[in-house]
Motif scaffolding. Structure first.
Motif, short mmCIF file in Angstrom:
data_model
loop_
_atom_site.label_atom_id
_atom_site.label_comp_id
_atom_site.label_asym_id
_atom_site.label_seq_id
_atom_site.Cartn_x
_atom_site.Cartn_y
_atom_site.Cartn_z
N ALA A 159 0.86 -1.18 0.00
CA ALA A 159 0.00 0.00 0.00
C ALA A 159 0.89 1.23 0.00
O ALA A 159 1.84 1.31 0.79
N THR A 160 0.60 2.18 -0.89
CA THR A 160 1.41 3.39 -1.01
C THR A 160 0.50 4.60 -1.07
O THR A 160 -0.52 4.59 -1.77
N GLN A 161 0.86 5.65 -0.34
CA GLN A 161 0.13 6.91 -0.39
C GLN A 161 1.12 8.06 -0.52
O GLN A 161 2.12 8.12 0.18
N GLY A 217 -13.54 8.47 -9.03
CA GLY A 217 -13.49 7.22 -8.29
C GLY A 217 -12.19 6.49 -8.55
O GLY A 217 -11.29 6.99 -9.23
N PRO A 218 -12.05 5.26 -8.04
CA PRO A 218 -10.80 4.52 -8.21
C PRO A 218 -10.77 3.68 -9.49
O PRO A 218 -11.82 3.39 -10.09
N LEU A 219 -9.58 3.29 -9.87
CA LEU A 219 -9.38 2.25 -10.89
C LEU A 219 -9.20 0.95 -10.12
O LEU A 219 -8.26 0.79 -9.36
N ARG A 220 -10.12 0.02 -10.34
CA ARG A 220 -10.18 -1.19 -9.52
C ARG A 220 -10.03 -2.42 -10.42
O ARG A 220 -10.81 -2.60 -11.36
N THR A 221 -9.03 -3.26 -10.13
CA THR A 221 -8.78 -4.46 -10.92
C THR A 221 -8.75 -5.68 -10.00
O THR A 221 -8.11 -5.65 -8.94
N ARG A 222 -9.46 -6.73 -10.40
CA ARG A 222 -9.46 -7.99 -9.66
C ARG A 222 -9.29 -9.13 -10.66
O ARG A 222 -9.91 -9.13 -11.72
N PHE A 255 -8.33 12.58 -6.00
CA PHE A 255 -8.00 13.07 -4.68
C PHE A 255 -6.65 13.79 -4.74
O PHE A 255 -5.83 13.54 -5.61
N ARG A 256 -6.41 14.66 -3.77
CA ARG A 256 -5.20 15.47 -3.80
C ARG A 256 -3.95 14.61 -3.62
O ARG A 256 -2.92 14.85 -4.23
N THR A 257 -4.06 13.59 -2.77
CA THR A 257 -2.91 12.72 -2.51
C THR A 257 -3.15 11.36 -3.16
O THR A 257 -4.11 10.68 -2.83
N PRO A 258 -2.31 10.96 -4.12
CA PRO A 258 -2.53 9.68 -4.80
C PRO A 258 -2.25 8.49 -3.89
O PRO A 258 -1.50 8.60 -2.91
N GLY A 259 -2.84 7.36 -4.23
CA GLY A 259 -2.62 6.15 -3.45
C GLY A 259 -2.86 4.91 -4.28
O GLY A 259 -3.59 4.94 -5.28
N ARG A 260 -2.26 3.81 -3.84
CA ARG A 260 -2.40 2.55 -4.59
C ARG A 260 -2.24 1.38 -3.63
O ARG A 260 -1.37 1.38 -2.75
#
Length: 371
Positions: free
Chosen positions: A39-41, A139-144, A169-174
């Motif tokens: 997890a990265t923010q 919204g998010p990019l969601r892959t499963r 969002f202002r701060t990216p995350g993955r």
């Protein structure tokens, strides 16, 4: 290589989902799946902050089978096999899951489907990738990616790989997660059901008293799980009712989605207790014979020309023995909150608040109550 699935492929996905559901009936002690996650923010564009990263391994393992209940242990560790230091992930959690169903549970997997043959844990899989791109609406990019033959990975409905990338969002995350290994248990193995001292949620409940002068009510949050789905219900406590006897209107959430999001929540939430409460006044929260050390954050604000004092009390250690039996969700909320208006003469008048008043297992055991 991938291609767009046909109607027959879509029917195959429904078969795979049913296959994973039926596998709960054949659960064995020692069945286990393990994933590696990251997890990265950050960093925030235009700011001097650095990116924050949390990596580790997530495991789900069957530790007891007492049909119709299958007890699953959820744990988070580092690459060396040691517990993670983040408070939210530092303890193992227990999840009792019914191998049958009390109501139909059908949650379609969202997104565009393509088929592929990826390699995970030393073998090739026939799989289907689902991509849901909500970035155009912030919204998010969601892959499963799910295995078509999901029986070996029934604990997570065949999940092979997952990623969620925030946008808008202002701060990216993955958040990324992929299958590391899996193991089949033994038909001869057996073990007693573990205590629900630290439940993720299913098998337990909690009550909050909500004060909105001149009214007051108690709201109950109940959890159960059936064949890989967690059900959560919330509503007023009916006098004389049995705790958590009706989940007919509960919203289902896939177990794998719930547990894979916990590392992300741990990363973005930061240290515990939250915010200014870390340096707040020390105290004790008492319910019945249970005592929990606390920290309280207090701030003053003007609301429409009237001064208000807001107080939020949190457990200093959400895993303290005094909170044994409390669902995960209840541990990481305020135990007590209060809003007071300050009159012209300096007198304080309650303007509302809420307090945790009861919690514990409804699946065996005795709840903790302030009554």
């Amino acid at each position: 290589m991938s291609n767009t699935p046909s109607a027959a492929d879509a029917q195959g996905q429904r078969f795979a989902a049913q296959q994973a559901a039926d596998a709960w009936k054949r659960a064995r002690v020692g069945d286990r799946v393990t994933y590696v996650f990251s997890a990265t923010q950050g960093p925030t564009p235009g700011e001097a902050d650095a990116a924050r990263t949390l990596v580790g391994r997530l495991s789900l393992e069957v530790v007891s089978v007492q049909q119709p209940w299958v007890y699953v242990r959820v744990s988070f560790i580092d690459a060396a096999g040691k517990p993670l230091t983040q408070t939210r992930l530092s303890q193992e959690l227990v999840v009792p899951v019914r191998s049958d169903v009390t109501r139909p549970v059908d949650v379609p997997r969202p997104g565009q489907m393509t088929t592929e043959r990826p390699s995970f844990s030393g073998r090739n899989w026939e799989a289907t990738r689902y991509v849901s791109d909500q970035r155009p609406v912030d919204g998010p990019l969601r892959t499963r990616v799910y295995a078509n033959d999901s029986a070996l990975l029934y604990l997570t409905r065949g999940l092979l790989e997952a990623s969620t990338e925030s946008a808008g969002f202002r701060t990216p995350g993955r958040l990324t997660l992929s299958l590391h290994e899996f193991q089949a248990g033994s038909a001869e193995a057996s073990a007693a059901a573990p205590s629900l001292e630290r439940p993720l949620g299913p098998g337990a409940f909690y009550d909050r008293r909500v004060d909105m002068p001149p009214t007051q009510e108690v709201l109950r949050v109940c959890f159960t799980a059936e064949r890989g789905f967690v059900l959560r219900s919330e509503g007023p406590v009916a006098p004389g009712s049995d705790p958590c006897s009706d989940f007919s209107q509960a919203e289902p959430e896939a177990l794998e989605e719930l547990v894979m999001n916990l590392p992300w929540e741990a990363l973005v939430s930061g240290e515990w207790p939250p915010g200014a409460a870390r340096e707040g006044a020390q105290g004790t929260f008492t319910v019945g014979e249970r005592n929990v050390p606390t920290r309280t954050e207090q701030r003053t604000e003007d609301v429409e020309g009237t001064r208000h004092i807001f107080s939020e009390t949190y457990a200093s250690d959400p895993w303290a023995p005094g909170l044994a039996g409390a669902p995960y969700e209840a541990r990481f909320q305020s135990l007590d909150s209060l809003t007071e208006r300050i009159g012209e003469g300096g007198e304080r008048e309650s303007a509302g608040g809420s307090r945790l008043v009861q919690w514990g297992p409804w699946l065996g055991g005795q709840p903790v109550s302030s009554q």
